[in-house]
Design an enzyme around this catalytic site. Structure first.
Site, PDB file in Angstrom:
ATOM      1  N   ARG A 332       0.819  -1.217   0.000  1.00  0.00           N
ATOM      2  CA  ARG A 332       0.000   0.000   0.000  1.00  0.00           C
ATOM      3  C   ARG A 332       0.853   1.267   0.000  1.00  0.00           C
ATOM      4  O   ARG A 332       0.504   2.257   0.645  1.00  0.00           O
ATOM      5  CB  ARG A 332      -0.944   0.041   1.206  1.00  0.00           C
ATOM      6  CG  ARG A 332      -2.069  -0.947   1.148  1.00  0.00           C
ATOM      7  CD  ARG A 332      -3.164  -0.464   0.216  1.00  0.00           C
ATOM      8  NE  ARG A 332      -4.153  -1.503   0.014  1.00  0.00           N
ATOM      9  CZ  ARG A 332      -5.302  -1.568   0.678  1.00  0.00           C
ATOM     10  NH1 ARG A 332      -5.608  -0.649   1.543  1.00  0.00           N
ATOM     11  NH2 ARG A 332      -6.132  -2.548   0.440  1.00  0.00           N
ATOM     12  N   ARG A 336      -4.066   6.232   0.605  1.00  0.00           N
ATOM     13  CA  ARG A 336      -4.693   7.398   1.249  1.00  0.00           C
ATOM     14  C   ARG A 336      -3.792   8.165   2.202  1.00  0.00           C
ATOM     15  O   ARG A 336      -4.086   9.293   2.551  1.00  0.00           O
ATOM     16  CB  ARG A 336      -5.940   6.948   2.002  1.00  0.00           C
ATOM     17  CG  ARG A 336      -7.145   6.866   1.110  1.00  0.00           C
ATOM     18  CD  ARG A 336      -8.287   6.238   1.848  1.00  0.00           C
ATOM     19  NE  ARG A 336      -7.845   4.941   2.364  1.00  0.00           N
ATOM     20  CZ  ARG A 336      -8.643   4.067   2.940  1.00  0.00           C
ATOM     21  NH1 ARG A 336      -9.897   4.343   3.112  1.00  0.00           N
ATOM     22  NH2 ARG A 336      -8.178   2.914   3.369  1.00  0.00           N
ATOM     23  N   ASP A 381      -6.598  -3.428  -7.431  1.00  0.00           N
ATOM     24  CA  ASP A 381      -7.126  -4.021  -6.205  1.00  0.00           C
ATOM     25  C   ASP A 381      -7.363  -5.507  -6.421  1.00  0.00           C
ATOM     26  O   ASP A 381      -7.687  -5.926  -7.533  1.00  0.00           O
ATOM     27  CB  ASP A 381      -8.434  -3.350  -5.773  1.00  0.00           C
ATOM     28  CG  ASP A 381      -8.756  -3.691  -4.328  1.00  0.00           C
ATOM     29  OD1 ASP A 381      -8.235  -3.004  -3.442  1.00  0.00           O
ATOM     30  OD2 ASP A 381      -9.475  -4.686  -4.099  1.00  0.00           O
ATOM     31  N   TYR A 457     -14.378 -12.840   0.336  1.00  0.00           N
ATOM     32  CA  TYR A 457     -15.106 -11.644  -0.102  1.00  0.00           C
ATOM     33  C   TYR A 457     -16.336 -12.026  -0.904  1.00  0.00           C
ATOM     34  O   TYR A 457     -17.412 -11.439  -0.747  1.00  0.00           O
ATOM     35  CB  TYR A 457     -14.199 -10.729  -0.925  1.00  0.00           C
ATOM     36  CG  TYR A 457     -13.413  -9.778  -0.056  1.00  0.00           C
ATOM     37  CD1 TYR A 457     -14.033  -8.659   0.489  1.00  0.00           C
ATOM     38  CD2 TYR A 457     -12.088 -10.020   0.244  1.00  0.00           C
ATOM     39  CE1 TYR A 457     -13.329  -7.797   1.309  1.00  0.00           C
ATOM     40  CE2 TYR A 457     -11.373  -9.156   1.060  1.00  0.00           C
ATOM     41  CZ  TYR A 457     -12.004  -8.047   1.592  1.00  0.00           C
ATOM     42  OH  TYR A 457     -11.322  -7.196   2.405  1.00  0.00           O
TER      43      TYR A 457
HETATM   44  O1  CP3 Z   1       0.003  -1.908  -2.314  1.00  0.00           O
HETATM   45  C1  CP3 Z   1      -0.261  -1.056  -3.183  1.00  0.00           C
HETATM   46  O2  CP3 Z   1       0.139   0.139  -3.132  1.00  0.00           O
HETATM   47  C2  CP3 Z   1      -0.991  -1.494  -4.423  1.00  0.00           C
HETATM   48  C3  CP3 Z   1      -2.409  -1.329  -4.443  1.00  0.00           C
HETATM   49  C4  CP3 Z   1      -3.310  -2.223  -3.642  1.00  0.00           C
HETATM   50  C5  CP3 Z   1      -4.581  -1.794  -3.215  1.00  0.00           C
HETATM   51  N1  CP3 Z   1      -5.238  -2.845  -2.675  1.00  0.00           N
HETATM   52  C6  CP3 Z   1      -5.103  -0.457  -3.387  1.00  0.00           C
HETATM   53  C7  CP3 Z   1      -6.247  -0.042  -2.580  1.00  0.00           C
HETATM   54  C8  CP3 Z   1      -3.193  -3.554  -3.267  1.00  0.00           C
HETATM   55  C9  CP3 Z   1      -2.000  -4.485  -3.438  1.00  0.00           C
HETATM   56  C10 CP3 Z   1      -4.409  -3.925  -2.670  1.00  0.00           C
HETATM   57  C11 CP3 Z   1      -4.679  -5.293  -2.182  1.00  0.00           C
HETATM   58  C12 CP3 Z   1      -5.880  -5.543  -1.420  1.00  0.00           C
HETATM   59  N2  CP3 Z   1      -7.121  -5.009  -1.589  1.00  0.00           N
HETATM   60  C13 CP3 Z   1      -5.980  -6.506  -0.407  1.00  0.00           C
HETATM   61  C14 CP3 Z   1      -4.868  -7.401   0.043  1.00  0.00           C
HETATM   62  C15 CP3 Z   1      -3.912  -6.680   0.894  1.00  0.00           C
HETATM   63  C16 CP3 Z   1      -4.446  -6.298   2.231  1.00  0.00           C
HETATM   64  O3  CP3 Z   1      -4.493  -5.099   2.485  1.00  0.00           O
HETATM   65  O4  CP3 Z   1      -4.794  -7.196   2.986  1.00  0.00           O
HETATM   66  C17 CP3 Z   1      -7.288  -6.507   0.061  1.00  0.00           C
HETATM   67  C18 CP3 Z   1      -7.853  -7.356   1.165  1.00  0.00           C
HETATM   68  C19 CP3 Z   1      -7.993  -5.570  -0.704  1.00  0.00           C
HETATM   69  C20 CP3 Z   1      -9.438  -5.249  -0.602  1.00  0.00           C
HETATM   70  C21 CP3 Z   1      -9.678  -3.852  -0.291  1.00  0.00           C
HETATM   71  N3  CP3 Z   1      -9.428  -2.815  -1.143  1.00  0.00           N
HETATM   72  C22 CP3 Z   1     -10.214  -3.311   0.889  1.00  0.00           C
HETATM   73  C23 CP3 Z   1     -10.621  -4.121   2.097  1.00  0.00           C
HETATM   74  C24 CP3 Z   1     -10.293  -1.944   0.721  1.00  0.00           C
HETATM   75  C25 CP3 Z   1     -10.923  -0.939   1.643  1.00  0.00           C
HETATM   76  C26 CP3 Z   1     -10.176  -0.765   2.884  1.00  0.00           C
HETATM   77  C27 CP3 Z   1      -8.913  -0.035   2.696  1.00  0.00           C
HETATM   78  O5  CP3 Z   1      -7.878  -0.485   3.187  1.00  0.00           O
HETATM   79  O6  CP3 Z   1      -8.941   1.032   2.054  1.00  0.00           O
HETATM   80  C28 CP3 Z   1      -9.752  -1.646  -0.541  1.00  0.00           C
HETATM   81  C29 CP3 Z   1      -9.592  -0.323  -1.136  1.00  0.00           C
HETATM   82  C30 CP3 Z   1      -8.226   0.044  -1.586  1.00  0.00           C
HETATM   83  N4  CP3 Z   1      -7.390  -0.741  -2.284  1.00  0.00           N
HETATM   84  C31 CP3 Z   1      -7.627   1.320  -1.411  1.00  0.00           C
HETATM   85  C32 CP3 Z   1      -6.392   1.267  -2.039  1.00  0.00           C
HETATM   86  C33 CP3 Z   1      -5.399   2.383  -2.205  1.00  0.00           C
HETATM   87  C34 CP3 Z   1      -8.245   2.522  -0.736  1.00  0.00           C
HETATM   88  C35 CP3 Z   1      -9.320   3.016  -1.606  1.00  0.00           C
HETATM   89  C36 CP3 Z   1      -9.571   4.472  -1.478  1.00  0.00           C
HETATM   90  O7  CP3 Z   1      -8.884   5.233  -2.169  1.00  0.00           O
HETATM   91  O8  CP3 Z   1     -10.479   4.843  -0.730  1.00  0.00           O
END
Ligand code: CP3
Length: 649
Positions: A332, A336, A381, A457
């Site tokens: 990540r 944000r 994502d 999910y």
């Molecule tokens: O790592 C990186 O910089 C690459 C981008 C990336 C995102 N999601 C961007 C994202 C990666 C590798 C993921 C993986 C992801 N997504 C996982 C596995 C890793 C982990 O964190 O366990 C999971 C479970 C998800 C599912 C997901 N996507 C959730 C639960 C959420 C909402 C909660 C949260 O943490 O924001 C997302 C949204 C998400 N994915 C955001 C980002 C930057 C935030 C979205 C926003 O801009 O509001």
């Protein structure tokens, strides 16, 4: 500097970066008409100072006869000033009040505005209209000693002019009317900085000093300042509209190559068209300096580039080969916690961002280059893959992901659509754009969710605390469970393979929620699918197998596959690596929450992890899970710098 010659020639497909904002269209057209390819990157946004107490105080002073001279520096600024004083002086009063002072204008633009007001300036600075000509013109009109002078400022205060007038005994009042801000959207500007650094541009055409200031400011934020200076000195032709812009360039350490006789956009482009071939740099321009207009157009990786990639610390660590430094990247790392990301997200929804390759590429590249990490991770994502399978996915504000039609029965599994990787073509396009735009020695990590985490999910319909619905489904109907896992495995294998083919150098599988399972259940319900998945991935790129809460599953995960095992912070890295044995590399494992603490703690905890890794080849530094949203960016940079510094061998 080369004097422009009058021989015709045109720009012959040369790519020319132009930084105009208000006049962007006109400038692009001028370049196009000369046969060049304009690459527009607006560098400025005018920010009128809406509640402008200085302007109102000036208006009151003007009415009370407290000024002898008023200097107007720019046309737009003069117009704004008339608006900014409106609360004190209406249009008629304004013009009446100006009749009582000596009006001094810097050039034809403020002169024209003054004429519109029905007035005639007493002093007009001749071309090239810098503060020097202005001062000389004022001096020529007599002594300013004791005169009370108001100066309408524009952005950068005209410090030299104010100092010179003050030294002559004048009493100067500054009236700032508007200032230049960086544009809201920095994507184009960043892309152009990268293109300059990579010599994928033939020329830059600069039409104001502030453009130069902003170009370097952006480069500094990307840690590319010295690289930008180098490229502008050695490789990219620099055309400057006139003396003020040239001065700003020199202050930044760059000598302009071409300057027209008259400081006008049209003259600038014409001079460039006539003169660029005579600039010494022209002889060294590569094919990338010419051609199509897409700024992030992918370039084919040359063999020399792929060597640099293969020998990067990150890919060496994936192969458990020693390198001079412990590589670090952060899950990540684009997200944000970054103010620019939040600014972008204020305009673009998360899914839309993922589906727009240019934006996803920009977010990926700028995060990696800003942080100075050793690998970039694709911005996407793990849940995107669910859409082409027939799930209705939404990211709602504050709630995280929601799947509106979750799997609840075996029949729901049967209804899933056959997976076609082309449905995720936008991700593959982003991979291509990133690979084309990323530094040639920086590997790109592609990724996907692991089948178990995706199944959770798909069944829960969103996040969950206990995964009770998913587990209930698994225990109640193992046949349907395995069918679902198979579908997800097949899709994921195809998706990851396509990412590697599009240009990713490594692949990470996120099994974020698998730590919820008992080891025996992992073995029965998950591991066979993972074995099949890893076996089907291209063997040319390393795979990183990541999970959280997997302290009791590590050996099983290793046996499922992956050259690198991701560790969270709930295990000690040395114990975990001992358990995994010498045949895998490890990635991790700082608690992301440590980055919320003081920087000394960050360093101490990083040290502990480096000591546990004990210089064994094959350690990739990372967090145990993603960066938390409230994390200060400077703390993240401090971690990256510290790991590089402390591990340098
Ligand atoms: O790592 C990186 O910089 C690459 C981008 C990336 C995102 N999601 C961007 C994202 C990666 C590798 C993921 C993986 C992801 N997504 C996982 C596995 C890793 C982990 O964190 O366990 C999971 C479970 C998800 C599912 C997901 N996507 C959730 C639960 C959420 C909402 C909660 C949260 O943490 O924001 C997302 C949204 C998400 N994915 C955001 C980002 C930057 C935030 C979205 C926003 O801009 O509001």
């Amino acid at each position: 500097m080369v004097q422009a010659e009058t021989t015709a020639g045109g720009l012959a497909g040369l790519r020319v970066a132009v930084f105009e904002s208000r006049m962007a269209g006109a400038m692009a057209e001028l370049v196009g008409r000369q046969g060049g390819v304009p690459v527009p990157a607006g560098a400025l946004r005018e920010e009128p100072l809406s509640e402008n107490p200085d302007a109102l105080a000036f208006a009151r002073g003007l009415r009370a006869g407290r000024f002898d001279d008023v200097i107007l520096l720019t046309g737009v600024g003069a117009r704004y000033l008339a608006e900014a004083v409106a609360a004190e002086l209406g249009p008629v009063e304004w013009i009446e009040a100006l009749r009582g002072v000596r009006l001094i204008v810097r050039g034809p633009k403020p002169q024209a505005v003054v004429r519109d007001w029905g007035l005639t300036p007493a002093v007009v600075a001749p071309e090239p209209n810098t503060w020097r000509e202005l001062l000389a013109a004022i001096d020529a009109a007599g002594s300013v000693a004791g005169r009370r002078i108001a100066i309408q400022e524009y952005g950068q205060p005209p410090t030299e002019l104010i100092e010179a007038l003050t030294a002559r005994g004048a009493v100067v009042t500054r009236v700032p009317v508007y200032r230049w801000a960086l544009p809201d959207d920095l994507i184009a500007l960043r892309q152009v900085v990268r293109m300059i650094c990579k010599e994928r541009l033939g020329a830059v055409a600069l039409t104001s000093a502030q453009q130069v200031v902003h170009l370097f400011e952006i480069a500094r934020s990307m840690r590319l300042e010295s690289e930008l200076r180098r490229a502008l000195r050695e490789a990219v032709i620099v055309a400057s509209v006139g003396p003020t812009t040239s001065e700003a360039l020199r202050a930044a350490g760059v000598e302009p190559d071409l300057v027209p006789d008259h400081p006008k956009m049209g003259h600038l482009v014409a001079t460039l068209g006539r003169g660029w071939r005579q600039v010494q740099k022209a002889g060294r321009l590569g094919p990338a300096a010419f051609g199509a207009s897409s700024p992030a157009e992918p370039t084919r990786a040359a063999p020399a580039q792929s060597d640099r990639l293969r020998e990067s610390p990150f890919l060496r660590a994936c192969r458990r080969e020693p390198s001079g430094v412990t590589p670090i990247w952060l899950m990540r790392q684009a997200g944000r916690y970054m103010p620019e990301y939040r600014a972008l997200r204020a305009r673009v929804g998360f899914l839309e961002l993922c589906r727009t390759p240019e934006l996803a590429a920009e977010v990926t590249i700028s995060a990696a280059e800003q942080l100075g990490v050793d690998a970039a991770i694709l911005f996407a994502d793990i849940l995107l893959i669910l859409e082409p399978l027939g799930f209705d996915l939404e990211f709602s504000r504050g709630e995280g992901p929601v799947i509106h039609n979750p799997v609840r029965t075996a029949a729901d599994v049967d209804r899933l659509r056959p997976f076609d990787v082309e449905a995720l073509g936008f991700v593959l396009d982003a991979v291509r754009l990133i690979r084309g735009g990323l530094r040639a020695d920086l590997p790109l990590i592609g990724f996907a969710g692991a089948p178990f985490t995706l199944a959770c999910y798909a069944i829960e319909g969103g996040g969950s605390r206990h995964y009770d619905r998913a587990k209930a489904f698994m225990y109640r109907d193992p046949g349907a469970w395995h069918a679902l896992m198979e579908r997800l495995t097949d899709a994921t294998a195809a998706y990851l393979t396509a990412q590697a083919e599009a240009g990713a150098q490594a692949l990470q599988l996120f099994d974020s929620w698998v730590g919820t399972l008992a080891p025996a259940d992992y073995r029965d319900y998950v591991q066979p699918h993972l074995c099949r998945l890893f076996a089907r991935l291209p063997q040319t790129v390393p795979a990183i197998h990541f999970g959280t809460g997997t302290g009791s599953l590590l050996e099983l995960q290793r046996d499922a596959g992956g050259q690198v095992i991701g560790l969270d912070w709930r295990v000690d890295l040395d114990n975990a690596w001992d358990r995994l044995g010498p045949d895998v590399a490890v990635q991790g494992n700082l608690d992301p929450a440590v980055l919320l603490g003081p920087v000394e703690t960050v360093r101490a905890q990083a040290d502990r992890i480096l000591q546990q890794a004990a210089d064994r080849p094959g350690h990739i530094f990372n967090l145990g899970h993603g960066i938390l949203p409230g994390t200060p960016v400077d703390r993240v940079r401090a971690l990256v710098d510290y790991v590089h510094e402390a591990s340098s061998r």
